[in-house]
Design an enzyme around this catalytic site. Sequence first.
Site, short mmCIF file in Angstrom:
data_model
loop_
_atom_site.label_atom_id
_atom_site.label_comp_id
_atom_site.label_asym_id
_atom_site.label_seq_id
_atom_site.Cartn_x
_atom_site.Cartn_y
_atom_site.Cartn_z
N ILE A 115 0.85 -1.19 0.00
CA ILE A 115 0.00 0.00 0.00
C ILE A 115 0.88 1.24 0.00
O ILE A 115 2.04 1.21 0.42
CB ILE A 115 -0.97 0.01 1.19
CG1 ILE A 115 -0.24 -0.18 2.53
CG2 ILE A 115 -2.02 -1.08 1.02
CD1 ILE A 115 -1.16 -0.17 3.74
N GLU A 116 0.31 2.34 -0.50
CA GLU A 116 1.11 3.52 -0.79
C GLU A 116 1.74 4.16 0.43
O GLU A 116 2.77 4.82 0.33
CB GLU A 116 0.28 4.55 -1.55
CG GLU A 116 -0.88 5.14 -0.80
CD GLU A 116 -1.73 6.04 -1.69
OE1 GLU A 116 -1.81 7.24 -1.40
OE2 GLU A 116 -2.31 5.55 -2.68
N GLN A 117 1.14 3.98 1.61
CA GLN A 117 1.74 4.56 2.81
C GLN A 117 3.04 3.87 3.19
O GLN A 117 3.82 4.41 3.97
CB GLN A 117 0.75 4.50 3.97
CG GLN A 117 -0.40 5.49 3.87
CD GLN A 117 -1.47 5.06 2.88
OE1 GLN A 117 -1.45 3.94 2.35
NE2 GLN A 117 -2.42 5.94 2.64
N GLY A 118 3.27 2.65 2.65
CA GLY A 118 4.57 2.02 2.83
C GLY A 118 4.58 0.61 3.37
O GLY A 118 5.62 -0.05 3.32
#
Length: 537
Positions: free
Chosen positions: A327-330
């Site tokens: 996911i883009e948050q990491g």
Amino acid sequence: MSKHITPSQAADLIPDGAVVSVSSSSGLGCPDLMLKAIGERFEATGHPRDITTLHPIAAGDMSGIKGIDHIARKGLLKRIIGGSYPSGPSTAEPPLIWRMISGNEIPAYNIPSGVMFDMHREAAAKRPGVLTKVGMDTFVDPKRQGCAMNAAAQETPVVKRVSFEGDDWLYFPAITPDVTIVRATTADEHGNLTYEHEGAYLGGLDQALAARNNGGIVIAQVKRITKQGSLKPHDVRVPGMLVDYVIVDPEQKQTTQTLYDPAISGEIFRPLDTFRVPEFNIQKVIARRVAQELQANSCVNLGFGISANVPRILMEEGQHGAVTWVIEQGAVGGVPLLDFAFGCASNADAYMPSPYQFTYFQGGGFDASLLSFLEIGRDGSVNVSKLSFRPHVTAGAGGFVDITARARKIVFSGMFNAGAKLGIADGKLVIEKEGKLKKLVNEVEHVTFSGRRAIEQGQDITYVTERCVMKLTPDGILLSEIAPGIDLQTHILDQSEFPLLVAKDLKVMDARLFAEEPIGLSLPVKSARVLEGTFHE
């Protein structure tokens, strides 16, 4: 010497006309106390005035963490540039920032989150800006809206189309922050920052470098301060040489509606039986069908919406661990969380800084992405970023454009139209009342994903709804599967604004999707990767 100061002292450091970069992701990692102090200073003194704020991912969640709404004041904000924005339910009052945007009070821009991190990196290295293909033929492209969210933004473009080495590119000039505000868990007296209670690292390091290397200042909000030398150097994510000042908020929330959950920060692992499995309903039917598109041993990105439930489908089917979620948050691996905690994961394998996760996405290194849609256009384009009649419900594109730019396979999921009354009986879909709002439209209001560019690049695009499955082809959108109990003409073809192609071997969707029991999901194993192309000297 300690760098600790009060929030009001930190707010006093922000000059009029400053460019301020804020590290956050909705409620996750939001330096809320610092933003509140800036707003309070403005209310008391009228300063700082005319600041520009940069938000690679939204600041605030409208659910107890106000974020950007603390400073959404006329005279305080001059311009805002965000990868995404706080949103709210359609029944609630819109966030203050949305009132300013829709009222055309300030220029507002929506730049893809990954590109915004790239812009910070370029500013830090004193390079001119970012050349990228991300966003071509979408609302990001100057041939469309050029990232502008309102009329005020159209007067000062933030992106250009340029020719370089015989090819067309999008060019985003670097923007240099005068102030960067980051958040962490612990700071020592020297300003070294650790993130042991955070659910993600986000982009604090890159944002801090952009300010520091250009003569700006960096302010960190933390839960606590410890003695210099007591932090393990491998745990420090932002070194003290980049941090000028530290403020303390011992009550800062870990993420939306969550004061602290050690499973979110990877300090403990939750037993799998503590994760909620989706109840049987129409959304679960769709999520199950999406899961059938996956392969074992693959890395798959998840977006918000119906697809966020797919990891729970795999868990229920005994397939947990067959797919690595990113996911883009990491977060890498584990179980991505739902609802207010979306953007966090429990039991993660690793946490990557968001800028590097976006590099992974932009380069197409992953296997598939599972995303939502608001509208699907005749050419296969998708809108998730704008609905004129509900502007504050859509939060901007976030990393959607970065993720879809070169993704090899994308599965979009959603309801076929809006407002239909649906049921399931005897393993069949029942449409009790048809929806009033068509979602398959001749032209989407906002192009967040370009169907034309997907065809040019040979991307594998699938659309999964409760009543059918469709594929994007060079000739148009092809209906490949239909739900049991559905009338092709009445329930599908008549509900689209444009003609759908119908496969000669039109199939009926797996009947097991429409029953409460697990479907016996078996994922094919992804073939081993091989080097593509030939190397030349």
